[in-house]
Design a protein around this motif. Structure first.
Motif, PDB file in Angstrom:
ATOM      1  N   GLN A   7       0.846  -1.199   0.000  1.00 55.12           N
ATOM      2  CA  GLN A   7       0.000   0.000   0.000  1.00 55.12           C
ATOM      3  C   GLN A   7       0.881   1.248   0.000  1.00 55.12           C
ATOM      4  OE1 GLN A   7      -3.053  -0.101  -0.827  1.00 55.12           O
ATOM      5  NE2 GLN A   7      -4.382  -0.681   0.853  1.00 55.12           N
ATOM      6  N   ARG A   8       1.980   1.192   0.733  1.00 55.93           N
ATOM      7  CA  ARG A   8       2.889   2.338   0.825  1.00 55.93           C
ATOM      8  C   ARG A   8       3.913   2.363  -0.314  1.00 55.93           C
ATOM      9  NH1 ARG A   8       3.072   0.126   5.861  1.00 55.93           N
ATOM     10  NH2 ARG A   8       5.228  -0.515   5.543  1.00 55.93           N
ATOM     11  N   ASN A   9       4.187   1.200  -0.908  1.00 55.38           N
ATOM     12  CA  ASN A   9       5.237   1.073  -1.927  1.00 55.38           C
ATOM     13  C   ASN A   9       4.739   0.256  -3.119  1.00 55.38           C
ATOM     14  OD1 ASN A   9       7.670   2.076  -0.200  1.00 55.38           O
ATOM     15  ND2 ASN A   9       6.632   0.570   1.070  1.00 55.38           N
ATOM     16  N   PRO A  10       3.818   0.806  -3.906  1.00 57.19           N
ATOM     17  CA  PRO A  10       3.313   0.047  -5.059  1.00 57.19           C
ATOM     18  C   PRO A  10       4.419  -0.218  -6.079  1.00 57.19           C
ATOM     19  CG  PRO A  10       2.447   2.295  -5.064  1.00 57.19           C
ATOM     20  CD  PRO A  10       3.230   2.128  -3.803  1.00 57.19           C
ATOM     21  N   ASN A  11       4.193  -1.219  -6.904  1.00 57.27           N
ATOM     22  CA  ASN A  11       5.133  -1.608  -7.967  1.00 57.27           C
ATOM     23  C   ASN A  11       6.492  -2.020  -7.412  1.00 57.27           C
ATOM     24  OD1 ASN A  11       3.310  -1.121 -10.166  1.00 57.27           O
ATOM     25  ND2 ASN A  11       3.587   1.050  -9.736  1.00 57.27           N
ATOM     26  N   ASP A  44       2.586  -7.283 -12.256  1.00 61.61           N
ATOM     27  CA  ASP A  44       2.605  -6.661 -13.585  1.00 61.61           C
ATOM     28  C   ASP A  44       2.864  -7.677 -14.689  1.00 61.61           C
ATOM     29  OD1 ASP A  44       5.277  -7.131 -12.948  1.00 61.61           O
ATOM     30  OD2 ASP A  44       5.984  -5.301 -13.913  1.00 61.61           O
ATOM     31  N   ILE A  45       3.166  -8.913 -14.301  1.00 59.35           N
ATOM     32  CA  ILE A  45       3.391  -9.987 -15.282  1.00 59.35           C
ATOM     33  C   ILE A  45       2.318 -11.051 -15.061  1.00 59.35           C
ATOM     34  CG2 ILE A  45       4.980 -11.768 -16.089  1.00 59.35           C
ATOM     35  CD1 ILE A  45       7.276 -10.015 -15.085  1.00 59.35           C
ATOM     36  N   PRO A  46       1.576 -11.427 -16.100  1.00 59.38           N
ATOM     37  CA  PRO A  46       0.542 -12.449 -15.937  1.00 59.38           C
ATOM     38  C   PRO A  46       1.118 -13.755 -15.373  1.00 59.38           C
ATOM     39  CG  PRO A  46       0.431 -11.459 -18.124  1.00 59.38           C
ATOM     40  CD  PRO A  46       1.678 -10.945 -17.472  1.00 59.38           C
ATOM     41  N   THR A  47       0.277 -14.484 -14.662  1.00 58.36           N
ATOM     42  CA  THR A  47       0.696 -15.727 -14.002  1.00 58.36           C
ATOM     43  C   THR A  47       1.403 -16.682 -14.952  1.00 58.36           C
ATOM     44  OG1 THR A  47      -1.185 -15.533 -12.516  1.00 58.36           O
ATOM     45  CG2 THR A  47      -0.131 -17.677 -12.629  1.00 58.36           C
ATOM     46  N   ASP A  48       0.889 -16.849 -16.155  1.00 60.89           N
ATOM     47  CA  ASP A  48       1.476 -17.807 -17.087  1.00 60.89           C
ATOM     48  C   ASP A  48       2.793 -17.325 -17.695  1.00 60.89           C
ATOM     49  OD1 ASP A  48       0.111 -15.820 -18.515  1.00 60.89           O
ATOM     50  OD2 ASP A  48      -0.323 -17.164 -20.191  1.00 60.89           O
ATOM     51  N   LYS A  49       3.167 -16.079 -17.494  1.00 60.51           N
ATOM     52  CA  LYS A  49       4.410 -15.531 -18.044  1.00 60.51           C
ATOM     53  C   LYS A  49       5.506 -15.378 -16.989  1.00 60.51           C
ATOM     54  CE  LYS A  49       2.550 -14.635 -22.077  1.00 60.51           C
ATOM     55  NZ  LYS A  49       2.717 -15.541 -23.159  1.00 60.51           N
ATOM     56  N   ARG A  50       5.150 -15.568 -15.705  1.00 60.91           N
ATOM     57  CA  ARG A  50       6.138 -15.390 -14.638  1.00 60.91           C
ATOM     58  C   ARG A  50       7.166 -16.494 -14.650  1.00 60.91           C
ATOM     59  NH1 ARG A  50       2.308 -15.085 -10.248  1.00 60.91           N
ATOM     60  NH2 ARG A  50       0.861 -13.775 -11.320  1.00 60.91           N
ATOM     61  N   GLY A  51       8.332 -16.194 -14.130  1.00 63.51           N
ATOM     62  CA  GLY A  51       9.377 -17.200 -14.007  1.00 63.51           C
ATOM     63  C   GLY A  51      10.188 -17.396 -15.264  1.00 63.51           C
ATOM     64  N   ARG A  52      10.141 -16.462 -16.166  1.00 58.59           N
ATOM     65  CA  ARG A  52      10.877 -16.605 -17.423  1.00 58.59           C
ATOM     66  C   ARG A  52      11.912 -15.500 -17.578  1.00 58.59           C
ATOM     67  NH1 ARG A  52       6.123 -18.716 -21.446  1.00 58.59           N
ATOM     68  NH2 ARG A  52       5.415 -20.280 -20.003  1.00 58.59           N
ATOM     69  N   GLY A  53      12.622 -15.221 -16.495  1.00 62.87           N
ATOM     70  CA  GLY A  53      13.699 -14.249 -16.561  1.00 62.87           C
ATOM     71  C   GLY A  53      13.320 -12.822 -16.256  1.00 62.87           C
ATOM     72  N   ARG A  54      12.043 -12.563 -16.051  1.00 62.59           N
ATOM     73  CA  ARG A  54      11.602 -11.212 -15.712  1.00 62.59           C
ATOM     74  C   ARG A  54      11.077 -11.195 -14.288  1.00 62.59           C
ATOM     75  NH1 ARG A  54       7.212  -9.140 -19.403  1.00 62.59           N
ATOM     76  NH2 ARG A  54       7.395  -7.390 -17.974  1.00 62.59           N
TER      77      ARG A  54
END
Length: 84
Positions: A7-11, A44-54
């Protein structure tokens, strides 16, 4: 702690959340997984795209938090007690 931090530190990256909350990596990942599942935080990254270097950035979903808090308040106090 994670929700309050976001809440205090978005993103924020997971490393920033860990540093800001003092949670260990495994505990933090467990919390993030549950909070994402409940829709309380967003990535900010969809679930199916996570874990691929980002690395994902996370933010709290204030609208969803309010909705869940209202539902909890109604459940605990009863709908007739909300207006008092």
């Amino acid at each position: 702690m994670v929700i309050a931090f976001l809440q205090r530190n978005p993103n924020s990256f997971r490393s920033e959340i860990a540093e800001g909350t003092g949670l260990k990596a495994a505990t933090l990942q467990n919390q993030i997984d549950h909070l994402l599942e409940w829709g309380v935080i967003e990535s900010d990254i969809p679930t199916d795209k996570r874990g691929r270097g980002r690395a994902s950035r996370y933010s709290a979903d204030s609208e969803r938090i309010s909705l869940l808090l209202d539902a909890l308040r109604e459940y605990l106090l009863g709908a007739d007690q909300l207006d008092k």
